[in-house]
Write a protein that holds these residues in place. Structure first.
Motif, PDB file in Angstrom:
ATOM      1  N   ALA A  38      -4.772 -17.191   2.743  1.00 26.16           N
ATOM      2  CA  ALA A  38      -5.873 -17.976   2.019  1.00 26.16           C
ATOM      3  C   ALA A  38      -6.404 -16.897   0.944  1.00 26.16           C
ATOM      4  N   ASP A  39      -6.266 -15.916   0.687  1.00 27.94           N
ATOM      5  CA  ASP A  39      -6.707 -14.951  -0.457  1.00 27.94           C
ATOM      6  C   ASP A  39      -5.142 -14.827  -1.626  1.00 27.94           C
ATOM      7  N   GLY A  40      -5.105 -15.614  -1.428  1.00 28.57           N
ATOM      8  CA  GLY A  40      -3.745 -16.067  -2.689  1.00 28.57           C
ATOM      9  C   GLY A  40      -2.497 -15.635  -2.871  1.00 28.57           C
ATOM     10  N   ARG A  41      -2.457 -13.927  -2.208  1.00 34.76           N
ATOM     11  CA  ARG A  41      -0.928 -12.985  -2.188  1.00 34.76           C
ATOM     12  C   ARG A  41      -0.119 -14.253  -1.855  1.00 34.76           C
ATOM     13  N   PRO A  42       0.846 -13.836  -2.085  1.00 31.61           N
ATOM     14  CA  PRO A  42       2.508 -14.206  -0.996  1.00 31.61           C
ATOM     15  C   PRO A  42       2.234 -13.792   0.356  1.00 31.61           C
ATOM     16  N   ILE A  43       3.405 -13.534   1.029  1.00 29.39           N
ATOM     17  CA  ILE A  43       4.000 -13.206   2.516  1.00 29.39           C
ATOM     18  C   ILE A  43       5.365 -12.739   1.772  1.00 29.39           C
ATOM     19  N   SER A  44       5.194 -11.913   2.206  1.00 26.79           N
ATOM     20  CA  SER A  44       6.630 -10.889   1.719  1.00 26.79           C
ATOM     21  C   SER A  44       6.953 -11.059   3.924  1.00 26.79           C
ATOM     22  N   VAL A  45       8.519 -11.162   3.362  1.00 27.80           N
ATOM     23  CA  VAL A  45       9.756 -11.714   4.805  1.00 27.80           C
ATOM     24  C   VAL A  45      10.683 -10.459   4.280  1.00 27.80           C
ATOM     25  N   PHE A  46       9.956  -9.486   5.386  1.00 27.33           N
ATOM     26  CA  PHE A  46      10.805  -7.720   5.357  1.00 27.33           C
ATOM     27  C   PHE A  46      10.462  -7.259   4.189  1.00 27.33           C
ATOM     28  N   GLY A  47      10.045  -8.262   3.139  1.00 26.58           N
ATOM     29  CA  GLY A  47      11.108  -6.964   1.443  1.00 26.58           C
ATOM     30  C   GLY A  47      12.410  -8.450   0.571  1.00 26.58           C
ATOM     31  N   TRP A  48      12.310  -8.946   1.600  1.00 21.86           N
ATOM     32  CA  TRP A  48      13.636  -9.173   1.135  1.00 21.86           C
ATOM     33  C   TRP A  48      13.562 -10.892   0.513  1.00 21.86           C
TER      34      TRP A  48
END
Length: 184
Positions: free
Chosen positions: A114-124
């Motif tokens: 919602a805030d426009g930032r991506p989601i990091s998946v364990f830094g992968w």
């Protein structure tokens, strides 16, 4: 045990996907319940949501794989002892579980981006924020996510109870099929 489904049994891949997804759903539910009570000063305040999001996105990928696998590899034939209504309830129940899981994961995605930032998946790798313009997106998606999570877990428990009913009361191989132990 075979890798693919047969006319009478689920194969190893279907069984593995089923149980890994079930464990992930209940694990994520427990983690979600626990993490909403964390305070800002808890050492898990940022870590728990990051784990929850990462596992949730990996679960999404597993669900896509499961749908593709189900499409490419049809399940065992319905049992002759199951009447029309049982078969319809089974199809409808499985459809609701799939739909509920995807809706739950989509609502989680909407909360997280919602805030426009991506989601990091364990830094992968990162999953980009593509939909951010819904009014009160995080709040609305949060309420939807909570209700869907509770509904899905309750429905999953009912699904498990139905399997136990088939095993202990009806004495049919429904549960044995998902454990890879039904006779060929």
């Amino acid at each position: 045990m075979r890798w693919r489904n047969t006319a009478n049994n689920y194969g190893f891949i279907s069984i593995l996907l089923h149980w890994v997804i079930a464990l992930a759903v209940f694990g994520l539910f427990g983690l979600g319940l626990w993490m909403v009570g964390l305070t800002y000063y808890s050492s898990w305040y940022r870590t728990a949501p990051d784990i929850h999001k990462s596992v949730g996105l990996l679960l999404f990928m597993l669900m896509v794989l499961r749908v593709v696998w189900r499409y490419l590899n049809t399940g065992p034939a319905p049992l002759a002892s199951h009447g029309r209504w049982v078969r319809l309830a089974t199809k409808g129940g499985h459809g609701l579980l799939y739909l509920g899981l995807f809706a739950l994961m989509f609502s989680g995605y909407l909360i997280s981006t919602a805030d426009g930032r991506p989601i990091s998946v364990f830094g992968w790798f990162d999953v980009p924020a593509t939909l951010t313009s819904i009014p009160a997106q995080a709040d609305v998606a949060g309420v939807v996510h909570e209700y869907l999570a509770w509904g899905l877990v309750i429905f999953s428990v009912l699904h498990g109870l139905a399997a136990l009913k088939h095993h202990f009361i009806d004495r049919d191989p429904t549960l044995q099929r998902m454990l890879g132990r039904a006779p060929e």
